[in-house]
Design an enzyme around this catalytic site. Structure first.
Site, PDB file in Angstrom:
ATOM      1  N   SER A  52       0.958  -1.317   0.069  1.00 23.02           N
ATOM      2  CA  SER A  52       0.012   0.119  -0.136  1.00 23.02           C
ATOM      3  C   SER A  52       0.560   1.335   0.197  1.00 23.02           C
ATOM      4  CB  SER A  52      -1.031  -0.209   1.078  1.00 23.02           C
ATOM      5  OG  SER A  52      -1.492   1.059   0.950  1.00 23.02           O
ATOM      6  N   ILE A  57       7.937   1.813   4.071  1.00 20.24           N
ATOM      7  CA  ILE A  57       8.504   1.319   3.574  1.00 20.24           C
ATOM      8  C   ILE A  57       7.791   1.321   2.183  1.00 20.24           C
ATOM      9  CG2 ILE A  57       9.557  -0.181   3.143  1.00 20.24           C
ATOM     10  CD1 ILE A  57       9.126  -0.953   6.104  1.00 20.24           C
ATOM     11  N   CYS A  58       6.752   1.947   1.237  1.00 21.07           N
ATOM     12  CA  CYS A  58       6.016   1.539   0.290  1.00 21.07           C
ATOM     13  C   CYS A  58       6.154   3.164  -0.092  1.00 21.07           C
ATOM     14  CB  CYS A  58       4.907   0.625  -0.377  1.00 21.07           C
ATOM     15  SG  CYS A  58       4.234  -0.853   0.474  1.00 21.07           S
ATOM     16  N   SER A  59       5.924   4.157   0.511  1.00 16.88           N
ATOM     17  CA  SER A  59       6.296   5.280  -0.087  1.00 16.88           C
ATOM     18  C   SER A  59       7.787   5.894  -0.012  1.00 16.88           C
ATOM     19  CB  SER A  59       5.955   6.206   1.132  1.00 16.88           C
ATOM     20  OG  SER A  59       4.446   6.319   1.343  1.00 16.88           O
ATOM     21  N   THR A  62       9.365   3.659  -3.305  1.00 14.22           N
ATOM     22  CA  THR A  62       8.596   4.054  -5.057  1.00 14.22           C
ATOM     23  C   THR A  62       9.265   6.162  -4.938  1.00 14.22           C
ATOM     24  OG1 THR A  62       6.071   3.007  -4.254  1.00 14.22           O
ATOM     25  CG2 THR A  62       6.214   5.200  -5.546  1.00 14.22           C
TER      26      THR A  62
END
Length: 164
Positions: A52, A57-59, A62
């Site tokens: 998500s 961590i996903c941010s 990305t």
């Protein structure tokens, strides 16, 4: 065994391996347009797959791949999650990543199933990085056993650079 938030998880489908041809897909952009692998024909592709965009961590993943690889010729970073397209678009606007290619598998999870990354217990995608050459042959994969950890950015970036 893969874990998410410290708990073991299982997946639908089989994970793809180096040497295989990546499966085509139909995913939705923040502008509600359908995109397939064919839309990026002739380009090297980094599939940055995240649970998500609304998590730290996903941010970070990305931002890192988009900022590091955006200047490479004939290379695209495709970030795939099950977030709603609207949430993906809002995140890109807030981060100033107007050229980031965000793709959503929210509708039927067909990407997650085909790539063996749909977490059965949560209906989220597992964290993974796949590098594809211009012919969609998989040249690098990283499937994270601890889905709450960062990928090996350097190895993925090097895998793109060796493609020329």
């Amino acid at each position: 065994m893969a874990t998410f938030l410290g708990n073991p998880v299982t997946f639908t489908g089989s994970q793809l391996q180096v040497g295989e041809i990546a499966h085509d897909f139909s995913l939705i952009t923040p502008a509600l347009e359908k995109k397939s692998l064919a839309d990026f024909a002739g380009k090297k592709k980094v599939l940055s797959i995240i649970p998500s965009i609304d998590t730290g961590i996903c941010s970070m993943q990305t931002r890192h791949f988009n900022k590091t690889l955006s200047d490479l010729e004939d290379t695209v970073v495709l970030t795939v999650s099950v977030d709603l397209p609207f949430a993906q678009g809002k995140w890109c606007a807030a981060e100033g990543l107007d050229n980031a290619i965000m793709l959503s598998d929210y509708y039927d999870h067909s990407f997650g199933k085909a790539y063996g990354l749909l977490i059965n217990e949560w209906h989220l995608l597992a964290r993974a990085v796949l590098v594809l050459d211009a012919d969609n042959k998989i040249t690098y994969v990283e499937y994270l056993d601890n889905i709450n950890s960062e990928p090996n950015y350097d190895a993925a970036i090097e895998a793109v650079k060796v493609l020329g």
